[in-house]
Design a protein around this motif. Structure first.
Motif, short mmCIF file in Angstrom:
data_model
loop_
_atom_site.label_atom_id
_atom_site.label_comp_id
_atom_site.label_asym_id
_atom_site.label_seq_id
_atom_site.Cartn_x
_atom_site.Cartn_y
_atom_site.Cartn_z
N ALA A 7 -11.24 7.25 -1.50
CA ALA A 7 -10.89 5.80 -1.02
C ALA A 7 -10.70 6.11 0.69
CB ALA A 7 -9.49 5.17 -1.37
N VAL A 8 -10.84 5.03 1.47
CA VAL A 8 -10.86 5.08 2.77
C VAL A 8 -10.18 4.07 3.22
CG1 VAL A 8 -12.73 6.63 3.24
CG2 VAL A 8 -13.02 4.24 3.07
N SER A 9 -9.65 4.17 4.57
CA SER A 9 -8.74 3.06 5.16
C SER A 9 -9.76 2.16 5.94
CB SER A 9 -7.66 3.58 6.22
OG SER A 9 -8.45 4.06 7.05
N VAL A 10 -9.54 1.15 6.32
CA VAL A 10 -10.10 0.15 7.46
C VAL A 10 -10.74 0.77 8.75
CG1 VAL A 10 -10.18 -1.82 8.80
CG2 VAL A 10 -8.89 -1.69 6.38
N ALA B 52 -9.86 8.71 5.40
CA ALA B 52 -9.73 9.13 3.73
C ALA B 52 -7.98 8.99 3.61
CB ALA B 52 -10.09 10.43 3.49
N VAL B 53 -7.77 8.09 2.50
CA VAL B 53 -6.49 7.99 2.23
C VAL B 53 -6.26 8.56 0.89
CG1 VAL B 53 -6.10 5.83 3.64
CG2 VAL B 53 -6.89 5.38 1.27
N GLU B 54 -7.18 8.70 0.01
CA GLU B 54 -7.22 9.42 -1.13
C GLU B 54 -8.54 10.23 -1.46
OE1 GLU B 54 -5.59 6.98 -4.81
OE2 GLU B 54 -7.63 6.77 -4.88
N HIS B 55 -8.13 11.29 -2.19
CA HIS B 55 -9.06 12.30 -2.51
C HIS B 55 -9.16 12.16 -3.98
CE1 HIS B 55 -10.22 15.01 1.06
NE2 HIS B 55 -10.11 13.94 1.38
N ARG B 56 -10.46 12.78 -4.64
CA ARG B 56 -10.48 12.87 -5.98
C ARG B 56 -10.78 14.24 -6.13
NH1 ARG B 56 -13.63 8.81 -9.57
NH2 ARG B 56 -11.74 8.06 -9.50
N ALA B 57 -10.07 15.07 -7.00
CA ALA B 57 -10.17 16.44 -7.36
C ALA B 57 -10.82 16.33 -8.48
CB ALA B 57 -8.74 17.05 -7.49
N THR B 58 -11.98 17.29 -8.85
CA THR B 58 -12.77 17.13 -10.19
C THR B 58 -13.18 18.62 -10.41
OG1 THR B 58 -14.07 15.20 -9.32
CG2 THR B 58 -15.12 16.49 -11.01
N PRO C 76 -3.08 11.17 -2.99
CA PRO C 76 -3.25 10.47 -1.71
C PRO C 76 -3.20 11.77 -0.56
CG PRO C 76 -1.02 10.78 -2.42
CD PRO C 76 -1.73 11.31 -3.48
N VAL C 77 -3.88 11.48 0.44
CA VAL C 77 -4.00 12.25 1.50
C VAL C 77 -3.63 11.49 2.99
CG1 VAL C 77 -5.86 13.88 0.54
CG2 VAL C 77 -6.38 11.77 2.16
N GLY C 78 -3.29 12.33 4.00
CA GLY C 78 -2.92 11.60 5.20
C GLY C 78 -2.82 12.40 6.27
N ASP D 164 -0.23 14.43 7.12
CA ASP D 164 0.69 15.57 6.79
C ASP D 164 -0.12 16.39 6.03
OD1 ASP D 164 2.55 17.03 5.79
OD2 ASP D 164 4.16 15.66 5.51
N VAL D 165 -0.44 17.58 6.51
CA VAL D 165 -1.44 18.48 5.71
C VAL D 165 -0.51 18.93 4.59
CG1 VAL D 165 -2.77 20.81 5.96
CG2 VAL D 165 -2.65 18.94 7.76
N LEU D 166 0.82 19.50 4.79
CA LEU D 166 1.60 19.88 3.74
C LEU D 166 1.61 19.18 2.61
CD1 LEU D 166 4.41 22.11 5.64
CD2 LEU D 166 2.26 22.61 4.59
N ALA D 167 1.83 17.69 2.85
CA ALA D 167 2.15 16.76 1.74
C ALA D 167 0.49 16.77 1.11
CB ALA D 167 2.40 15.40 2.47
N ALA D 168 -0.18 16.53 1.69
CA ALA D 168 -1.46 16.46 1.09
C ALA D 168 -1.98 17.42 0.15
CB ALA D 168 -2.49 16.22 1.92
N GLU D 169 -1.53 18.81 0.56
CA GLU D 169 -1.81 20.09 -0.10
C GLU D 169 -0.72 20.07 -1.40
OE1 GLU D 169 -3.43 23.61 -1.65
OE2 GLU D 169 -4.10 22.18 0.30
N ARG D 170 0.36 19.37 -1.27
CA ARG D 170 0.97 19.34 -2.31
C ARG D 170 0.65 18.36 -3.21
NH1 ARG D 170 5.42 19.79 0.89
NH2 ARG D 170 5.59 17.67 1.29
N ALA D 171 0.20 17.12 -2.86
CA ALA D 171 -0.25 16.34 -3.84
C ALA D 171 -1.76 16.86 -4.31
CB ALA D 171 -0.96 14.92 -2.80
N LYS D 172 -2.47 17.82 -3.58
CA LYS D 172 -3.47 18.21 -4.49
C LYS D 172 -3.14 19.02 -5.56
CE LYS D 172 -6.08 21.78 -2.68
NZ LYS D 172 -7.30 22.37 -1.83
N ARG D 173 -2.24 20.14 -5.24
CA ARG D 173 -1.61 20.77 -6.28
C ARG D 173 -1.05 20.10 -7.63
NH1 ARG D 173 -3.31 25.94 -6.75
NH2 ARG D 173 -3.95 26.54 -4.76
N GLU D 174 -0.58 18.97 -7.29
CA GLU D 174 0.10 17.94 -8.23
C GLU D 174 -1.29 17.44 -9.40
OE1 GLU D 174 2.77 14.98 -6.41
OE2 GLU D 174 3.99 16.81 -6.30
N ALA D 175 -2.21 17.03 -8.40
CA ALA D 175 -3.57 16.59 -9.21
C ALA D 175 -4.23 17.74 -9.89
CB ALA D 175 -4.51 15.98 -8.12
N ILE D 176 -4.02 18.81 -9.54
CA ILE D 176 -4.60 20.07 -10.24
C ILE D 176 -3.73 20.20 -11.51
CG2 ILE D 176 -4.79 22.71 -10.16
CD1 ILE D 176 -5.56 22.28 -7.34
N ALA D 177 -2.63 20.19 -11.41
CA ALA D 177 -1.59 20.08 -12.50
C ALA D 177 -1.83 18.95 -13.77
CB ALA D 177 -0.12 20.02 -12.06
#
Length: 169
Positions: free
Chosen positions: A92-95, A99-105, A134-136, A138-151
């Motif tokens: 998903a992308v902003s106006v 990118a505001v959201e990534h999809r981990a597959t 979600p991504v934004g 804040d690189v650390l927050a995005a990495e945490r969110a990616k790890r949560e998506a992996i979980a």
């Protein structure tokens, strides 16, 4: 109305007592069902995901009645998997076209084998699961969110594999 109850109630009671004969297949493991789950093979650059997936599958299979999870070399059955790919791409992308959201597959190759005969009971060469995060800036927050998506992917995948193992019988 009273006549209806006098006719239908006994019929319903009899049906309930006799049952319809339907049973859930795969609800019970075969006699002496011991299962080895070696650490997944990871063919991606995403480090550590093989451990996350293996531990989640072991946890899920321990919840399954009749299955005993054993050390490598001791099981009657073998459940092994290879993580073939992990892709994280904008979903998903902003106006402003950011990118505001990534999809981990995640794509896995999973097989369930009866060790004594070497017979592959089933195999899924393309078990695909995804989760958005979600991504934004804040690189650390995005990495945490990616790890949560992996979980979340690991949990969903483990549940699907457990169901498939149960449905084998």
């Amino acid at each position: 109305m009273e006549r209806l109850f006098k006719t239908i109630l006994p019929a319903l009671a009899m049906l309930a007592a006799l049952g319809c004969g339907y049973t859930f297949q795969g609800a019970r493991a075969p006699e002496g069902a011991s299962l080895e789950i070696p650490v997944f093979i990871n063919k991606t650059v995403e480090t550590g995901i093989e451990t996350i997936f293996t531990e989640q599958l072991i946890s899920e299979m321990r919840k399954t009645p009749g299955w005993k999870i054993v050390e490598p070399g001791q099981g009657r059955y073998l459940l092994k998997a290879t993580i073939l790919s992990f892709i994280s791409e904008p979903h998903a992308v902003s106006v402003r076209k950011l990118a505001v959201e990534h999809r981990a597959t995640m794509v896995l190759d999973v097989s369930f084998v009866e060790k004594s005969t070497g017979k592959e009971l089933w195999r899924d060469k393309n078990l695909r699961t995804f989760a958005d995060y979600p991504v934004g800036s804040d690189v650390l927050a995005a990495e945490r969110a990616k790890r949560e998506a992996i979980a979340r992917i690991a949990l969903e995948t483990a549940s699907r594999i457990r169901t498939r193992v149960q449905d084998t019988w």
